[in-house]
Design a protein around this motif. Structure first.
Motif, PDB file in Angstrom:
ATOM      1  N   MET A  41       0.848  -1.173   0.000  1.00 27.27           N
ATOM      2  CA  MET A  41       0.000   0.000   0.000  1.00 27.27           C
ATOM      3  C   MET A  41       0.893   1.236   0.000  1.00 27.27           C
ATOM      4  N   LEU A  42       0.490   2.219  -0.752  1.00 25.18           N
ATOM      5  CA  LEU A  42       1.201   3.481  -0.798  1.00 25.18           C
ATOM      6  C   LEU A  42       0.235   4.590  -0.436  1.00 25.18           C
ATOM      7  N   LYS A  43       0.615   5.387   0.536  1.00 25.04           N
ATOM      8  CA  LYS A  43      -0.203   6.536   0.930  1.00 25.04           C
ATOM      9  C   LYS A  43       0.745   7.643   1.324  1.00 25.04           C
ATOM     10  N   ILE A  44       0.512   8.818   0.795  1.00 26.27           N
ATOM     11  CA  ILE A  44       1.334   9.967   1.142  1.00 26.27           C
ATOM     12  C   ILE A  44       0.494  10.891   2.013  1.00 26.27           C
ATOM     13  N   VAL A  45       0.981  11.134   3.219  1.00 27.78           N
ATOM     14  CA  VAL A  45       0.282  11.967   4.196  1.00 27.78           C
ATOM     15  C   VAL A  45       1.262  13.019   4.681  1.00 27.78           C
ATOM     16  N   GLN A  46       0.797  14.240   4.811  1.00 26.67           N
ATOM     17  CA  GLN A  46       1.656  15.286   5.350  1.00 26.67           C
ATOM     18  C   GLN A  46       1.608  15.232   6.875  1.00 26.67           C
ATOM     19  N   ALA A  47       2.715  15.613   7.483  1.00 24.69           N
ATOM     20  CA  ALA A  47       2.805  15.603   8.942  1.00 24.69           C
ATOM     21  C   ALA A  47       3.667  16.771   9.394  1.00 24.69           C
ATOM     22  N   THR A  48       3.471  17.167  10.642  1.00 25.23           N
ATOM     23  CA  THR A  48       4.273  18.224  11.253  1.00 25.23           C
ATOM     24  C   THR A  48       5.037  17.599  12.413  1.00 25.23           C
ATOM     25  N   CYS A  49       6.309  17.931  12.498  1.00 22.70           N
ATOM     26  CA  CYS A  49       7.123  17.420  13.593  1.00 22.70           C
ATOM     27  C   CYS A  49       6.970  18.374  14.779  1.00 22.70           C
ATOM     28  N   THR A  50       6.465  17.857  15.893  1.00 21.87           N
ATOM     29  CA  THR A  50       6.269  18.645  17.096  1.00 21.87           C
ATOM     30  C   THR A  50       6.886  17.904  18.269  1.00 21.87           C
ATOM     31  N   ASN A  51       7.868  18.529  18.899  1.00 18.04           N
ATOM     32  CA  ASN A  51       8.564  17.913  20.039  1.00 18.04           C
ATOM     33  C   ASN A  51       9.086  16.516  19.707  1.00 18.04           C
ATOM     34  N   GLY A  52       9.604  16.364  18.496  1.00 24.04           N
ATOM     35  CA  GLY A  52      10.184  15.090  18.092  1.00 24.04           C
ATOM     36  C   GLY A  52       9.181  14.028  17.691  1.00 24.04           C
ATOM     37  N   GLU A  53       7.904  14.365  17.605  1.00 24.24           N
ATOM     38  CA  GLU A  53       6.883  13.404  17.205  1.00 24.24           C
ATOM     39  C   GLU A  53       6.175  13.919  15.963  1.00 24.24           C
ATOM     40  N   LEU A  54       5.756  12.990  15.099  1.00 23.58           N
ATOM     41  CA  LEU A  54       5.028  13.374  13.897  1.00 23.58           C
ATOM     42  C   LEU A  54       3.540  13.486  14.195  1.00 23.58           C
ATOM     43  N   VAL A  55       2.962  14.620  13.827  1.00 23.13           N
ATOM     44  CA  VAL A  55       1.525  14.824  13.951  1.00 23.13           C
ATOM     45  C   VAL A  55       0.976  14.811  12.531  1.00 23.13           C
ATOM     46  N   LEU A  56       0.200  13.768  12.201  1.00 22.16           N
ATOM     47  CA  LEU A  56      -0.295  13.587  10.848  1.00 22.16           C
ATOM     48  C   LEU A  56      -1.435  14.535  10.537  1.00 22.16           C
ATOM     49  N   SER A  57      -1.544  14.904   9.254  1.00 16.54           N
ATOM     50  CA  SER A  57      -2.615  15.802   8.827  1.00 16.54           C
ATOM     51  C   SER A  57      -3.952  15.078   8.709  1.00 16.54           C
ATOM     52  N   GLU A  58      -3.927  13.748   8.731  1.00 16.08           N
ATOM     53  CA  GLU A  58      -5.162  12.965   8.687  1.00 16.08           C
ATOM     54  C   GLU A  58      -4.943  11.651   9.425  1.00 16.08           C
ATOM     55  N   LYS A  59      -6.027  11.010   9.815  1.00 18.06           N
ATOM     56  CA  LYS A  59      -5.922   9.745  10.532  1.00 18.06           C
ATOM     57  C   LYS A  59      -5.573   8.621   9.562  1.00 18.06           C
ATOM     58  N   LEU A  60      -4.857   7.640  10.073  1.00 17.78           N
ATOM     59  CA  LEU A  60      -4.521   6.471   9.273  1.00 17.78           C
ATOM     60  C   LEU A  60      -5.649   5.454   9.343  1.00 17.78           C
ATOM     61  N   SER A  61      -5.646   4.548   8.393  1.00 19.11           N
ATOM     62  CA  SER A  61      -6.667   3.508   8.315  1.00 19.11           C
ATOM     63  C   SER A  61      -6.604   2.596   9.544  1.00 19.11           C
ATOM     64  N   PRO A  62      -7.750   2.174  10.055  1.00 24.35           N
ATOM     65  CA  PRO A  62      -7.757   1.231  11.181  1.00 24.35           C
ATOM     66  C   PRO A  62      -7.057  -0.085  10.838  1.00 24.35           C
ATOM     67  N   GLU A  63      -6.943  -0.400   9.533  1.00 31.03           N
ATOM     68  CA  GLU A  63      -6.274  -1.627   9.106  1.00 31.03           C
ATOM     69  C   GLU A  63      -4.794  -1.623   9.494  1.00 31.03           C
ATOM     70  N   LEU A  64      -4.214  -0.438   9.708  1.00 28.47           N
ATOM     71  CA  LEU A  64      -2.802  -0.331  10.051  1.00 28.47           C
ATOM     72  C   LEU A  64      -2.541  -0.488  11.546  1.00 28.47           C
ATOM     73  N   GLU A  65      -3.595  -0.579  12.330  1.00 32.25           N
ATOM     74  CA  GLU A  65      -3.455  -0.674  13.782  1.00 32.25           C
ATOM     75  C   GLU A  65      -2.548  -1.840  14.173  1.00 32.25           C
ATOM     76  N   GLY A  66      -1.524  -1.539  14.945  1.00 27.32           N
ATOM     77  CA  GLY A  66      -0.605  -2.561  15.435  1.00 27.32           C
ATOM     78  C   GLY A  66       0.481  -2.958  14.443  1.00 27.32           C
ATOM     79  N   LYS A  67       0.431  -2.432  13.215  1.00 29.36           N
ATOM     80  CA  LYS A  67       1.428  -2.775  12.207  1.00 29.36           C
ATOM     81  C   LYS A  67       2.568  -1.760  12.225  1.00 29.36           C
ATOM     82  N   THR A  68       3.738  -2.210  11.793  1.00 23.13           N
ATOM     83  CA  THR A  68       4.877  -1.317  11.626  1.00 23.13           C
ATOM     84  C   THR A  68       4.852  -0.807  10.196  1.00 23.13           C
TER      85      THR A  68
END
Length: 78
Positions: free
Chosen positions: A1-28
């Motif tokens: 799967m390929l998905k391009i999502v924009q994110a902002t780095c805040t305090n060393g963590e990525l804050v995504l511009s949109e939520k990821l699919s529930p299918e990705l839960e627990g996956k690396t």
């Protein structure tokens, strides 16, 4: 799967511009970081190149059977 999502780095963590699919839960997942430039055209070109590269990978990739073994001795005999 390929998905391009924009994110902002805040305090060393990525804050995504949109939520990821529930299918990705627990996956690396793998992340590619492209730093923003002054021109959005550069970002669009970068995304286009990524898409083109991944299309080529998908076109020329195949799944090997789980029991596949590479026979090196056969190659060295030639």
């Amino acid at each position: 799967m390929l998905k391009i999502v924009q994110a902002t780095c805040t305090n060393g963590e990525l804050v995504l511009s949109e939520k990821l699919s529930p299918e990705l839960e627990g996956k690396t997942i793998q992340i590619v970081i492209l730093e923003p430039t002054q021109s959005t055209q550069t970002i669009d070109d970068g995304e286009s190149k990524i898409h083109q590269f991944l299309e080529k990978v998908n076109n020329y990739s195949f799944q090997l059977p789980q029991d596949y073994q590479f026979n090196r001795e056969e190659i060295y005999e030639q």
